[in-house]
Write a protein that holds these residues in place. Structure first.
Motif, PDB file in Angstrom:
ATOM      1  N   VAL A 151       1.137  59.814  97.754  1.00  0.00           N
ATOM      2  CA  VAL A 151       1.346  59.914  99.245  1.00  0.00           C
ATOM      3  C   VAL A 151       1.452  61.135  99.778  1.00  0.00           C
ATOM      4  N   ARG A 152       0.914  61.669 100.768  1.00  0.00           N
ATOM      5  CA  ARG A 152       1.233  62.984 101.383  1.00  0.00           C
ATOM      6  C   ARG A 152       2.123  62.644 102.670  1.00  0.00           C
ATOM      7  N   GLY A 153       3.034  63.444 102.905  1.00  0.00           N
ATOM      8  CA  GLY A 153       3.830  63.441 104.184  1.00  0.00           C
ATOM      9  C   GLY A 153       3.930  64.997 104.796  1.00  0.00           C
ATOM     10  N   GLU A 154       4.307  64.967 106.026  1.00  0.00           N
ATOM     11  CA  GLU A 154       4.284  66.178 106.585  1.00  0.00           C
ATOM     12  C   GLU A 154       5.021  67.285 105.722  1.00  0.00           C
ATOM     13  N   HIS A 155       5.948  67.222 105.142  1.00  0.00           N
ATOM     14  CA  HIS A 155       6.722  68.188 104.516  1.00  0.00           C
ATOM     15  C   HIS A 155       6.865  67.579 102.860  1.00  0.00           C
ATOM     16  N   SER A 156       6.191  66.520 102.612  1.00  0.00           N
ATOM     17  CA  SER A 156       6.500  65.934 101.360  1.00  0.00           C
ATOM     18  C   SER A 156       5.133  65.705 100.408  1.00  0.00           C
ATOM     19  N   LEU A 157       5.388  65.717  99.155  1.00  0.00           N
ATOM     20  CA  LEU A 157       4.543  64.939  98.605  1.00  0.00           C
ATOM     21  C   LEU A 157       5.303  63.911  97.569  1.00  0.00           C
ATOM     22  N   VAL A 158       4.745  62.679  97.684  1.00  0.00           N
ATOM     23  CA  VAL A 158       5.384  61.805  96.708  1.00  0.00           C
ATOM     24  C   VAL A 158       4.351  61.109  95.650  1.00  0.00           C
ATOM     25  N   LEU A 159       4.970  61.287  94.574  1.00  0.00           N
ATOM     26  CA  LEU A 159       4.099  60.462  93.569  1.00  0.00           C
ATOM     27  C   LEU A 159       4.848  59.394  92.773  1.00  0.00           C
ATOM     28  N   GLY A 160       3.879  58.178  92.596  1.00  0.00           N
ATOM     29  CA  GLY A 160       4.644  57.115  92.019  1.00  0.00           C
ATOM     30  C   GLY A 160       3.722  56.292  90.895  1.00  0.00           C
TER      31      GLY A 160
END
Length: 402
Positions: A151-160
């Motif tokens: 999941v990509r955010g404006e200032h982040s990358l989340v991997l799960g």
């Protein structure tokens, strides 16, 4: 490594190994020929190219393809292997290799990890990969635990792994709020984005960190990173990761979740100015100071364990030591350490100003070794001695918590 987010009520890298670089002579199996080593390197080069080009068929042509399905969603800018050892075992080979990879737009230099691969010849006599796993005592990578959702955010990358997209989106939203909060306090001389890893469970978190699960029970998240250096001599930490303990994180309220992500993001931002000279009371206290900076929470609301000590006549005699921050020790002692570090940084911000607090942090890290680092920065930035600062901190604790 840095961590935060203690949940109330929870406790919180033989001879064969030494000979690993010598092809395990005398430990079973026999050394492989240079030709085999070259062949294995070629197979792994083709495998790496298939990963980068998102070519499932080319990946399958090099052996087992299960790993590809797990990591194909990860946005990779680099992926390569370097064979370090090869041992023949009958009709199969065991290869040690260094895997280097880089996440696109987030890592400024590769992460390098040790891997062990098993290979066998196919019907045509060509070597192919049967399995790949972390080398002995090496930490797992997220895709070792299952298919990775991104999941990509404006200032982040989340991997799960083992998490819904909605759950990962919530982490991205928290991280997207954390990044500008950190920049407002620390400044913008950092990457301005963060990578968050969310495994399925506490056990998954511990495996990613290469440590027992007992070390992190009750800790909601930690930050870890790969160290590096540039030609200009400046310290760099090019691949920071915020690793979440979903079991502990789920027990936090809305404010607690935001404070934890902001705290960990602060570690990412301050990493280049944090080294062996920086005591944990400063690095953890500063991260908590940023985390609570705009929360409106008072010391009595936040520092409940330390308040109990102060009102009970157990005023700390010294600033928290590094040993006080041990994850696997007394959870109340750990809480008091975090609270004491936070209040020390809060006192500096109130008495000398936020600019001086940032300057003090950077001055300590610039010293490069622990001896004299805090004392020198206190004198040069704040104009006080360590005994005077400690006495002022004790008076601050009494005033805020007594």
């Amino acid at each position: 490594m840095a961590g935060r987010g203690r949940v109330r009520g929870s406790g919180v890298p033989g001879l064969c190994l030494l000979l690993a670089g010598l092809f395990l002579v005398g430990c079973g199996g026999r050394p492989a020929t240079d030709t085999s080593r070259t062949e294995v390197q070629r197979v792994l080069d083709r495998r790496a190219a298939a990963v980068l080009h998102h070519d499932a068929d080319a990946y399958a042509a090099t052996g087992a393809r299960a790993d590809y399905a797990r990591l194909r969603t990860v946005p990779l800018a680099a992926w390569s292997y370097r064979v370090t050892s090869v041992r023949r075992d009958g009709d199969a080979l065991t290869a040690g290799a260094e895997l280097s990879y880089r996440i696109r737009d987030y890592d400024s230099a590769p992460v390098t990890v040790a891997r062990t691969l098993r290979l066998a010849r196919d019907a045509g006599g060509r070597w192919g990969v049967i399995s790949e796993r972390p080398a002995q005592k090496a930490a797992e990578q997220l895709w070792d635990q299952g298919a990775v959702t991104v999941v990509r955010g404006e200032h982040s990358l989340v991997l799960g792994t083992g998490q819904s997209a909605a759950t990962l989106r919530a982490f991205a939203d928290l991280a997207d709020d954390a990044v500008p909060s950190v920049s407002a306090a620390w400044g913008t001389d950092w990457a301005g984005h963060v990578v968050v890893l969310v495994p399925k469970s506490l056990d998954g978190m511990a495996a990613l960190l290469g440590s027992p699960a007992s070390s992190y029970r009750g800790i909601a998240a930690v930050t870890t990173g790969e160290t590096g250096g540039g030609a200009d001599g400046r310290k760099r930490f090019p691949a920071d990761r915020v690793v979440v303990n979903p079991d502990a994180y789920a027990l936090l309220g809305a404010l607690g979740r935001q404070v934890v992500l902001t705290h960990e993001t602060t570690h990412v931002a301050t990493r280049a100015h944090t080294d062996a000279a920086t005591p944990l009371w400063l690095s953890e206290g500063y991260a908590d100071w940023v985390g609570y900076r705009d929360s409106g929470r008072t010391p009595r609301q936040v520092a409940t364990e330390l308040q109990g000590a102060v009102t009970g006549g157990r005023l700390p005699a010294v600033l928290p030591t590094d040993a006080d921050f041990g994850f696997s020790g007394d959870p109340d002692r750990l809480a008091r350490a975090y609270e004491g570090g936070w209040l020390a940084c809060r006192m500096i911000a109130e008495r000398w100003g936020e600019v001086k607090l940032d300057a003090f942090y950077r001055a300590v890290g610039a010293h490069q070794e622990r001896a004299g680092a805090v004392e020198g920065a206190l004198r040069s930035v704040l104009g006080v001695s360590l005994p005077r600062f400690t006495a002022d901190w004790q008076a601050y604790l009494r005033a805020q918590l007594g």
